[in-house]
Design a protein around this motif. Structure first.
Motif, PDB file in Angstrom:
ATOM      1  N   UNK A   1       0.836  -1.206   0.000  1.00  0.00           N
ATOM      2  CA  UNK A   1       0.000   0.000   0.000  1.00  0.00           C
ATOM      3  C   UNK A   1       0.868   1.252   0.000  1.00  0.00           C
ATOM      4  N   UNK A   2       1.900   1.232   0.873  1.00  0.00           N
ATOM      5  CA  UNK A   2       2.777   2.389   0.958  1.00  0.00           C
ATOM      6  C   UNK A   2       3.433   2.683  -0.375  1.00  0.00           C
ATOM      7  N   UNK A   3       3.832   1.611  -1.047  1.00  0.00           N
ATOM      8  CA  UNK A   3       4.495   1.802  -2.342  1.00  0.00           C
ATOM      9  C   UNK A   3       3.515   2.408  -3.355  1.00  0.00           C
ATOM     10  N   UNK A   4       2.279   1.910  -3.316  1.00  0.00           N
ATOM     11  CA  UNK A   4       1.277   2.452  -4.236  1.00  0.00           C
ATOM     12  C   UNK A   4       1.035   3.930  -3.944  1.00  0.00           C
ATOM     13  N   UNK A   5       0.961   4.280  -2.668  1.00  0.00           N
ATOM     14  CA  UNK A   5       0.721   5.681  -2.303  1.00  0.00           C
ATOM     15  C   UNK A   5       1.868   6.559  -2.777  1.00  0.00           C
ATOM     16  N   UNK A   6       3.097   6.067  -2.601  1.00  0.00           N
ATOM     17  CA  UNK A   6       4.244   6.869  -3.049  1.00  0.00           C
ATOM     18  C   UNK A   6       4.232   7.020  -4.559  1.00  0.00           C
ATOM     19  N   UNK A   7       3.797   5.975  -5.235  1.00  0.00           N
ATOM     20  CA  UNK A   7       3.743   6.054  -6.701  1.00  0.00           C
ATOM     21  C   UNK A   7       2.740   7.107  -7.145  1.00  0.00           C
ATOM     22  N   UNK A   8       1.572   7.131  -6.484  1.00  0.00           N
ATOM     23  CA  UNK A   8       0.561   8.131  -6.852  1.00  0.00           C
ATOM     24  C   UNK A   8       1.077   9.531  -6.569  1.00  0.00           C
ATOM     25  N   UNK A   9       1.774   9.678  -5.439  1.00  0.00           N
ATOM     26  CA  UNK A   9       2.296  10.999  -5.085  1.00  0.00           C
ATOM     27  C   UNK A   9       3.286  11.481  -6.137  1.00  0.00           C
ATOM     28  N   UNK A  10       4.071  10.540  -6.672  1.00  0.00           N
ATOM     29  CA  UNK A  10       5.068  10.947  -7.667  1.00  0.00           C
ATOM     30  C   UNK A  10       4.415  11.347  -8.973  1.00  0.00           C
ATOM     31  N   UNK A  11       3.550  10.505  -9.487  1.00  0.00           N
ATOM     32  CA  UNK A  11       2.908  10.805 -10.761  1.00  0.00           C
ATOM     33  C   UNK A  11       1.622   9.999 -10.841  1.00  0.00           C
ATOM     34  N   UNK A  12       0.520  10.710 -10.744  1.00  0.00           N
ATOM     35  CA  UNK A  12      -0.777  10.054 -10.669  1.00  0.00           C
ATOM     36  C   UNK A  12      -1.079   9.242 -11.924  1.00  0.00           C
TER      37      UNK A  12
END
Lengths: 332, 283
Positions: free
Chosen positions: B157-168
């Motif tokens: 989940x954390x990785x997914x959240x960081x990915x969205x933060x970087x580039x949705x």
């Protein structure tokens, strides 16, 4: 968007005339018929708050979210109050002085913070509101939390011996006088806003709203322009605040707080950011909405906020977007 | 001097947690959550209700705060922010919504407090004096921050959240369910606010009026550290806490001008570095 060429003149002039008649003749007539004198205070407040909201709208026009208008309104109120009570200056001199001072502060503060964009700018202006309140509490000239009270009513304004505006304390009904003054201020303010938006400056602002880098690359001096616009915006804020202080005859650090700053922004949002007269309508609706809900007691805020949220869900682009949506070619 | 540093760390640990939630929501959805301070207050009230009124164990009350706020956050994202972001012509409309929610979550003005969790005062030779409950709260706050970072770094989940933060968009193209994780992220941010509220109710009590000032402080921290960056939020929180502690100690004889001084410093700082300490520059 708004452009000068395809705006028909006649409907505009007719609409303007109808508005003037409604504000200066119809409303006083209706109030004197129904005898609801307290409405004057409400409408005066709406007029002044919409002046300050107009300033916020102008900063939206260059693509900045301004939640700091409460700060400039407070500055204006204090400048006027201090000039009137401590220096003995006439209120009619202190009113433009308050606006100019707020504009000057905006230039000084704006130079660094206007480099920020989007949410950053929104956050720092919000913080600014709180800081001005704290300064008003801390500085000796503002008299701290006690505020400045019993400010005299605006005196006489005469030019070459001819009285233009009589002394407010001698007038039988100062409420009506304040109402007229506030409405004149509002009309002048929105007329100049309309003029700004339809001038070259307005075009440049729209170019900034869309893309600052692109505007800059074709030779728009964005650094200069945004400070000018911010100063104009704060000038309006200062005017509104000063007039408010004169009506209440007192200024406290809590006269304009973060909630007021947010309200100014909400007025613009609610009226619609694409329309010059959006802030006026937004202020009217929000202010009256709040007053009408007073009957509900402690659920007032709950219902108010709930309605606000519903409105934004249904009409995300402001109230005026329904009214002028169909006759788009005529107005937009 | 030692006392000032200890106070700074204590304030900073709370502030960092508040800023973390705000910056997380901002990073994921580009929403400035005005209601963050109010969520913090609600967290305090939930803990007050369970710990102060029903006399359940403190840890259980804290857990209830987290759960309540997480559910609230998820609902707000699902039914309010999500639809508005999809439909609005201008992204600023979300700010109106956030302000509306901030008004919605506060009505009435009450002050509530709960009994202390631990008694006693830590006293080191009269150079550092700090009550034990503050030590405990500070420790719990730092522990939560560490847990949060671990979660963001090492879970799916954390990785997914960081990915969205970087580039949705890129995250969505890589198969991340953006809608679902936006909701989870918002819930997580709200949960952090609730957790701080629950922790602080034991010390300062809880007051419905404190939501607004808390939001403002959170905004300042996020500006210092850089919006949308986790390390920035933590740094910003500790810096503001330290500045406040130093300011209160040094500037107290000139009156209440600590925040005035901090603001002036912040403006000069932002003129030099508009994106904050850790933020990404534009363009």
């Amino acid at each position: 968007m708004l452009s000068r060429a395809d705006t028909p003149r006649l409907p505009l002039i007719l609409g303007f005339a109808a508005f003037l008649i409604a504000v200066f003749l119809l409303v006083p007539f209706l109030i004197s018929v129904t005898g609801r004198w307290n409405f004057y205070f409400t409408l005066t407040s709406v007029a002044l708050l919409s002046v300050a909201s107009a300033g916020v709208w102008l900063t939206f026009y260059i693509g900045r979210i301004n939640i700091g208008q409460g700060a400039f309104a407070l500055i204006g109120a204090y400048v006027s109050a201090i000039l009137v009570t401590k220096a003995g200056v006439s209120f009619w001199v202190s009113l433009p002085a308050a606006g100019l001072f707020a504009g000057l502060v905006a230039v000084v503060i704006g130079l660094p913070i206007l480099r920020l964009r989007g949410v950053y700018f929104a956050m720092i202006t919000l913080v600014l509101t709180e800081v001005v309140r704290l300064s008003a509490l801390a500085l000796p000239i503002t008299n701290g939390a006690k505020g400045i009270v019993s400010i005299p009513l605006p005196g006489e304004l005469s030019l070459f011996g001819i009285t233009i505006i009589p002394d407010f304390s001698t007038i039988e009904n100062p409420k009506l006088a304040f109402y007229y003054t506030a409405c004149v201020l509002m009309v002048v303010c929105f007329a100049s806003m309309y003029r700004i938006v339809h001038s070259r400056l307005g075009q440049l602002c729209r170019s900034m709203q869309q893309n600052e880098e692109l505007a800059s690359s074709v030779g728009v001096n964005i650094a200069y322009l945004r400070v000018i616009v911010f100063a104009i915006s704060s000038f309006f804020g200062g005017l509104g605040g000063a007039m408010f202080g004169a009506i209440a005859q007192s200024v406290y650090p809590s006269s304009f707080v973060v909630k007021d700053s947010i309200d100014f922004m909400l007025n613009c949002f609610l009226g619609g950011l694409g329309y010059v007269f959006g802030p006026m309508l937004g202020t009217l609706v929000l202010y009256f909405g709040w007053d009408l809900l007073f009957e509900l007691g402690k659920y007032q805020l709950l219902v108010y906020a709930g309605t606000l949220i519903l409105l934004i869900l249904v009409l995300p682009n402001g109230l005026l977007s329904i009214r002028f949506g169909r006759i788009r070619g005529l107005w937009k | 001097m030692e006392q000032v540093i200890v106070n700074g760390v204590y304030l900073g640990s709370q502030y960092a947690m508040i800023a973390l939630g705000l910056t997380l929501i901002f990073a994921l959805m580009n929403v400035l959550n005005f209601a963050h301070g109010q969520m913090y207050v609600i967290g305090g009230f939930v803990t007050y209700t369970f710990y102060g009124q029903f006399e359940l164990p403190f840890v259980l009350a804290l857990l209830m705060s987290c759960v309540t706020l997480a559910v609230l956050g998820a609902l707000i994202e699902k039914f309010l922010f999500g639809p508005v972001i999809r439909r609005s012509a201008r992204e600023e409309s979300t700010m109106l919504l956030a302000a509306g929610i901030a008004f919605l979550l506060v009505f009435g003005e009450k002050q509530r407090g709960v009994p202390k969790i631990v008694d006693g005062v830590f006293n080191w030779d009269f150079r550092i004096i700090i009550p034990y409950d503050r030590v405990l709260i500070c420790f719990l706050a730092i522990l939560s921050i560490v847990a949060f970072i671990t979660f963001m770094q090492f879970t799916r989940t954390g990785r997914a959240l960081r990915a969205i933060a970087q580039d949705r968009v890129a995250a969505e193209l890589m198969g991340v369910s953006v809608n679902r994780y936006s909701m989870i992220g918002f819930a997580l941010g709200a949960m952090l606010a609730g957790l701080v509220g629950g922790l602080l109710v034991t010390i300062t009590g809880v007051n419905l009026g404190m939501g607004g000032p808390t939001s403002i402080k959170a905004f300042m921290m996020v500006m210092i550290g850089g919006a949308g960056v986790i390390s920035g939020a933590i740094l910003g929180g500790f810096i503001l806490g330290m500045l406040e502690a130093v300011g209160l100690a040094v500037l107290s004889q000139y009156g209440d001008i600590t925040y005035l001084a901090i603001f002036v410093a912040l403006m000069i700082f932002l003129a030099i570095r508009p994106q904050g300490l850790m933020g990404k520059p534009w363009g």
